[in-house]
Design a protein around this motif. Structure first.
Motif, PDB file in Angstrom:
ATOM      1  N   ASN A 172     -32.487   5.019 -25.836  1.00  0.00           N
ATOM      2  CA  ASN A 172     -31.455   5.601 -27.115  1.00  0.00           C
ATOM      3  C   ASN A 172     -31.742   6.850 -27.574  1.00  0.00           C
ATOM      4  N   HIS A 173     -33.122   7.400 -27.535  1.00  0.00           N
ATOM      5  CA  HIS A 173     -33.128   8.625 -28.096  1.00  0.00           C
ATOM      6  C   HIS A 173     -32.603   9.667 -27.151  1.00  0.00           C
ATOM      7  N   PHE A 174     -32.914   9.491 -25.800  1.00  0.00           N
ATOM      8  CA  PHE A 174     -32.326  10.311 -24.897  1.00  0.00           C
ATOM      9  C   PHE A 174     -30.947   9.644 -24.288  1.00  0.00           C
ATOM     10  N   ASN A 175     -30.078   9.108 -24.983  1.00  0.00           N
ATOM     11  CA  ASN A 175     -29.020   8.242 -24.644  1.00  0.00           C
ATOM     12  C   ASN A 175     -28.204   9.095 -23.493  1.00  0.00           C
ATOM     13  N   VAL A 176     -27.815   8.135 -22.385  1.00  0.00           N
ATOM     14  CA  VAL A 176     -26.521   8.564 -21.769  1.00  0.00           C
ATOM     15  C   VAL A 176     -25.748   7.109 -21.487  1.00  0.00           C
ATOM     16  N   PHE A 177     -24.411   7.446 -21.390  1.00  0.00           N
ATOM     17  CA  PHE A 177     -23.541   6.536 -21.267  1.00  0.00           C
ATOM     18  C   PHE A 177     -23.029   6.056 -19.853  1.00  0.00           C
ATOM     19  N   PHE A 407     -34.788  -5.575 -39.650  1.00  0.00           N
ATOM     20  CA  PHE A 407     -33.514  -6.606 -39.364  1.00  0.00           C
ATOM     21  C   PHE A 407     -33.324  -6.212 -37.792  1.00  0.00           C
ATOM     22  N   LYS A 408     -33.489  -7.317 -36.989  1.00  0.00           N
ATOM     23  CA  LYS A 408     -33.402  -7.097 -35.613  1.00  0.00           C
ATOM     24  C   LYS A 408     -32.006  -6.435 -35.015  1.00  0.00           C
ATOM     25  N   THR A 409     -32.022  -5.801 -34.068  1.00  0.00           N
ATOM     26  CA  THR A 409     -30.647  -5.344 -33.436  1.00  0.00           C
ATOM     27  C   THR A 409     -30.463  -6.218 -32.566  1.00  0.00           C
ATOM     28  N   PRO A 410     -29.098  -6.296 -32.261  1.00  0.00           N
ATOM     29  CA  PRO A 410     -28.510  -7.315 -31.281  1.00  0.00           C
ATOM     30  C   PRO A 410     -29.668  -7.508 -29.931  1.00  0.00           C
ATOM     31  N   PRO A 441     -23.564  -3.323 -26.224  1.00  0.00           N
ATOM     32  CA  PRO A 441     -23.574  -3.528 -24.889  1.00  0.00           C
ATOM     33  C   PRO A 441     -24.846  -2.409 -24.352  1.00  0.00           C
ATOM     34  N   LEU A 442     -25.311  -3.070 -23.148  1.00  0.00           N
ATOM     35  CA  LEU A 442     -26.264  -2.501 -22.588  1.00  0.00           C
ATOM     36  C   LEU A 442     -26.015  -1.247 -22.083  1.00  0.00           C
ATOM     37  N   TYR A 443     -26.315   0.000 -22.000  1.00  0.00           N
ATOM     38  CA  TYR A 443     -26.175   1.261 -21.574  1.00  0.00           C
ATOM     39  C   TYR A 443     -24.663   1.476 -22.108  1.00  0.00           C
ATOM     40  N   GLY A 444     -24.332   1.029 -23.093  1.00  0.00           N
ATOM     41  CA  GLY A 444     -22.891   1.103 -23.485  1.00  0.00           C
ATOM     42  C   GLY A 444     -22.482   1.970 -24.702  1.00  0.00           C
ATOM     43  N   CYS A 445     -23.719   2.861 -25.254  1.00  0.00           N
ATOM     44  CA  CYS A 445     -23.282   3.668 -26.378  1.00  0.00           C
ATOM     45  C   CYS A 445     -22.740   4.987 -25.988  1.00  0.00           C
ATOM     46  N   GLN A 446     -21.329   5.166 -26.300  1.00  0.00           N
ATOM     47  CA  GLN A 446     -20.558   6.442 -25.761  1.00  0.00           C
ATOM     48  C   GLN A 446     -21.197   7.594 -26.330  1.00  0.00           C
ATOM     49  N   THR A 447     -21.708   7.621 -27.730  1.00  0.00           N
ATOM     50  CA  THR A 447     -22.331   8.728 -28.254  1.00  0.00           C
ATOM     51  C   THR A 447     -23.654   9.029 -27.941  1.00  0.00           C
ATOM     52  N   PRO A 448     -24.133  10.322 -28.055  1.00  0.00           N
ATOM     53  CA  PRO A 448     -25.463  10.716 -27.616  1.00  0.00           C
ATOM     54  C   PRO A 448     -26.438  10.254 -28.546  1.00  0.00           C
ATOM     55  N   ASP A 449     -26.139  10.035 -29.607  1.00  0.00           N
ATOM     56  CA  ASP A 449     -27.168   9.718 -30.448  1.00  0.00           C
ATOM     57  C   ASP A 449     -27.676   8.222 -30.452  1.00  0.00           C
ATOM     58  N   GLY A 450     -27.252   7.346 -29.486  1.00  0.00           N
ATOM     59  CA  GLY A 450     -27.481   6.177 -29.156  1.00  0.00           C
ATOM     60  C   GLY A 450     -27.346   4.966 -30.078  1.00  0.00           C
ATOM     61  N   PHE A 451     -27.724   3.822 -29.785  1.00  0.00           N
ATOM     62  CA  PHE A 451     -27.587   2.821 -30.856  1.00  0.00           C
ATOM     63  C   PHE A 451     -28.714   3.059 -32.129  1.00  0.00           C
ATOM     64  N   HIS A 452     -28.314   2.798 -33.394  1.00  0.00           N
ATOM     65  CA  HIS A 452     -29.164   2.813 -34.370  1.00  0.00           C
ATOM     66  C   HIS A 452     -29.939   1.630 -34.658  1.00  0.00           C
ATOM     67  N   ASP A 457     -26.873  -0.827 -40.019  1.00  0.00           N
ATOM     68  CA  ASP A 457     -26.120  -0.715 -39.020  1.00  0.00           C
ATOM     69  C   ASP A 457     -25.474  -2.186 -38.308  1.00  0.00           C
ATOM     70  N   TRP A 458     -26.450  -3.170 -38.619  1.00  0.00           N
ATOM     71  CA  TRP A 458     -26.255  -4.375 -38.060  1.00  0.00           C
ATOM     72  C   TRP A 458     -25.928  -5.827 -39.012  1.00  0.00           C
ATOM     73  N   LEU A 459     -26.296  -5.514 -40.228  1.00  0.00           N
ATOM     74  CA  LEU A 459     -26.125  -6.801 -41.046  1.00  0.00           C
ATOM     75  C   LEU A 459     -24.883  -6.808 -41.643  1.00  0.00           C
ATOM     76  N   ASN A 460     -23.883  -7.757 -41.147  1.00  0.00           N
ATOM     77  CA  ASN A 460     -22.411  -7.938 -41.796  1.00  0.00           C
ATOM     78  C   ASN A 460     -22.113  -9.258 -41.413  1.00  0.00           C
ATOM     79  N   PRO A 461     -21.185  -9.995 -42.108  1.00  0.00           N
ATOM     80  CA  PRO A 461     -20.780 -11.364 -41.982  1.00  0.00           C
ATOM     81  C   PRO A 461     -20.390 -11.678 -40.568  1.00  0.00           C
ATOM     82  N   ASN A 462     -19.638 -10.723 -39.951  1.00  0.00           N
ATOM     83  CA  ASN A 462     -19.193 -11.003 -38.660  1.00  0.00           C
ATOM     84  C   ASN A 462     -20.246 -11.081 -37.694  1.00  0.00           C
ATOM     85  N   ALA A 463     -21.253 -10.050 -37.922  1.00  0.00           N
ATOM     86  CA  ALA A 463     -22.517  -9.970 -36.965  1.00  0.00           C
ATOM     87  C   ALA A 463     -23.038 -11.354 -36.934  1.00  0.00           C
ATOM     88  N   ILE A 464     -23.367 -11.702 -38.256  1.00  0.00           N
ATOM     89  CA  ILE A 464     -24.022 -13.007 -38.536  1.00  0.00           C
ATOM     90  C   ILE A 464     -23.315 -14.046 -37.624  1.00  0.00           C
TER      91      ILE A 464
END
Length: 562
Positions: A172-177, A407-410, A441-452, A457-464
């Motif tokens: 994630n730190h050195f992310n590529v898409f 809070f765990k990421t997906p 998605p695995l290896y699926g972050c389009q932006t170079p900052d990676g998944f947070h 970033d992850w706790l919301n009703p739809n995600a739960i």
């Protein structure tokens, strides 16, 4: 696509009512009792591993957490279990070189272009299907899917759990898409050769390995960056687009100094000039050119330099003098870039940026400044020795705080759920589909900052809701995690769409799916998780219908924290 519901409405209503009875901020306290050792074991397994598997709490408590941590800090001393070694050996991709994989991708592109031209020229406008074209698409799809196989099988089953957690962190730190062009076939090689061997090594080594890897060169376009006035060879116009600042900006903003690291736009431009000529050569040159093939790095034992397609091309390099971060950089070819990476790797701003990200990942979303400062100082004192920095982190009193505040990421949630279930997983494709549905998605972050990795970033009703659906499907044995695909069956590696269809069918079907697993036993699951599940949640689980109990444990607020 919406993740299908795994239970009929009556069961879903009962599960929702049971979940509503559980508070959202559980905590367990270490006490002076025989259970204290298990609680401490749980803490390190949740922070330095993807959670416990059956028997882990007892094993780690018995050996003591200091001994377990010492073991994890030296993953090379831990042998892989034979079944995992066999699974990894069955994958084709690790045996292919960068050049071979790029050639397969370009062959596929060529076949697709020719098919499109034939379709246009066809009187009936129908696209002709060729066996060769289908085979090339299959080869590229297999490389893409096997990258996920290799990662998830190790995350679930490797005893080198800290290494797996750090692979996730540093990728994630050195992310590529993976979805960008050549990176479809290069991501697996990038993780295996540039990231995985270096997660407990020197930061400078990993920084250099990522900078020179064709996956990063392609993703952030540095392979196209050339000096002003460069004239490409005949037919090579597409490979010359002038000075490109993408990588120069991200290597300072994301990989090293941080957004507040004290650099200017002029420093971005000057670094981009320094890094001109850092490119790749997918094909062997047909005639002699001034290309420094010998500078190609070796990332893993036993692999030859010729396997890397990185080259420094002096014809593309801006050979003028530069002024960057207060340094006067004289003309020096590739060594200009090596000097720049040396400066960045040893910069105090880099130390603080890396320390903050590690503290946020392993301790709290808002780590204490004192902890960050101590880790940054350790980084500087050891010249970026990441093993030493991790040792300082796990020794910190802030890390020892047992409260499950993260809070765990997906990704963390799915890996920890499957590990806790004790399911022997041979087919991870449904899990790739689930990760996509959960927003990571695995290896699926389009932006170079990676998944947070923060709660915001992850706790919301739809995600739960999505997590509860997954917990229900896993607990009821509806995911085909033990399916064995025929290696000669092209449908087995048709990419994410095939994975999503497989997960859809498993979630919706009222009949047995090939490779599905037995329902998860709630009693065994509670024993595996020990003090992770609070008394309040245990009471709610005990009051629920037997068929819902394991799903309630995995879908509980307790389990979603670490």
């Amino acid at each position: 696509m919406t993740l299908p519901t795994a239970l009929p409405m009556t069961r879903r209503s009962a599960l929702a009512a049971a979940l509503a009875a559980v508070a959202w901020r559980p905590a367990f306290a270490l006490v002076d009792s025989p259970e204290a050792a298990q609680a401490e074991a749980l803490h390190v397994l949740n922070r330095l591993a993807f959670g416990p598997t059956p028997g882990d709490l007892e094993r780690v408590a018995r050996m003591g957490t200091p001994a377990w941590i010492a073991e994890q800090l030296h993953p090379e001393r831990l042998a892989l279990p034979s079944f995992l070694a066999d699974q990894l050996a069955a994958l084709h991709t690790p045996n292919e070189t960068q050049r071979e994989m790029v050639q397969q991708y370009r062959d596929m592109q060529k076949a697709a272009k020719e098919a499109k031209q034939a379709e246009t020229a066809s009187p009936d406008g129908k696209k002709p299907q060729t066996e060769e074209g289908a085979q090339r698409r299959q080869q590229v799809a297999q490389i893409t899917v096997e990258a996920g196989d290799e990662r998830l099988l190790q995350a679930l089953n490797s005893p080198r759990q800290l290494q797996e957690v750090l692979v996730d962190f540093w990728f994630n730190h050195f992310n590529v898409f993976q979805g960008k062009g050549l990176d479809r076939v290069l991501v697996e090689n990038y993780e295996r050769e540039a990231i995985r061997p270096n997660v407990l090594g020197r930061f400078r080594t990993m920084l250099g390995a990522t900078a020179k890897h064709p996956a990063m060169l392609f993703y952030l376009d540095n392979w196209l960056s050339v000096a002003p006035g460069f004239q490409p060879r005949r037919g090579g116009g597409k490979q010359a687009s002038g000075l490109n600042e993408n990588y120069a900006r991200e290597v300072m903003e994301l990989h090293t100094l941080g957004v507040d690291g004290g650099y200017t736009q002029q420093d971005v431009t000057e670094l981009a000039r320094i890094l001109t000529g850092w490119t790749m050569l997918p094909q062997q040159p047909k005639r002699r050119r001034r290309v420094d093939i010998d500078s190609a790095p070796v990332y893993a034992r036993g692999r030859q330099q010729a396997d890397s397609i990185f080259v420094f091309d002096p014809e593309r390099h801006d050979d003028g003098s530069k002024t960057w971060l207060g340094h006067s950089v004289a003309p020096g070819g590739q060594m200009e870039g090596e000097f720049a990476l040396d400066v960045l790797a040893r910069h105090p701003a880099t130390a603080k940026h890396i320390a903050f990200k590690l503290a946020r990942r392993f301790v709290a979303d808002d780590p204490s400044p004192a902890l960050v400062d101590r880790l940054a100082q350790r980084f500087l004192d050891t010249d970026g020795d990441l093993r030493a920095v991790m040792q300082a982190l796990v020794d910190a009193p802030e890390f020892r705080d047992p409260r499950p505040v993260k809070f765990k990421t997906p990704y963390q949630y799915v890996m920890s759920a499957v590990r806790a279930s004790g399911i022997a997983t041979t087919n991870v494709k449904p899990l790739m589909a689930v990760l996509a549905q959960l927003g990571q998605p695995l290896y699926g972050c389009q932006t170079p900052d990676g998944f947070h990795d923060t709660e915001a970033d992850w706790l919301n009703p739809n995600a739960i809701t999505q997590r509860v659906n997954f917990a229900t499907a896993l607990a009821s044995g509806k995911l085909p995690l033990q399916r064995v695909d025929d290696p000669n069956d092209a449908s087995g590696a048709n990419g994410m769409k095939a994975m999503e269809r497989q997960a859809d069918r498993a979630m919706n079907a009222s009949f047995a799916i090939q490779g599905t697993t037995p329902p998860v036993d709630a009693t065994a699951l509670l024993a595996t998780l020990g003090p992770a599940i609070s008394d309040k949640t245990r009471a709610a689980v005990g009051a629920a219908q037997p068929a819902l109990r394991a799903a309630l444990v995995l879908g509980s607020p307790d389990f979603m924290r670490r």
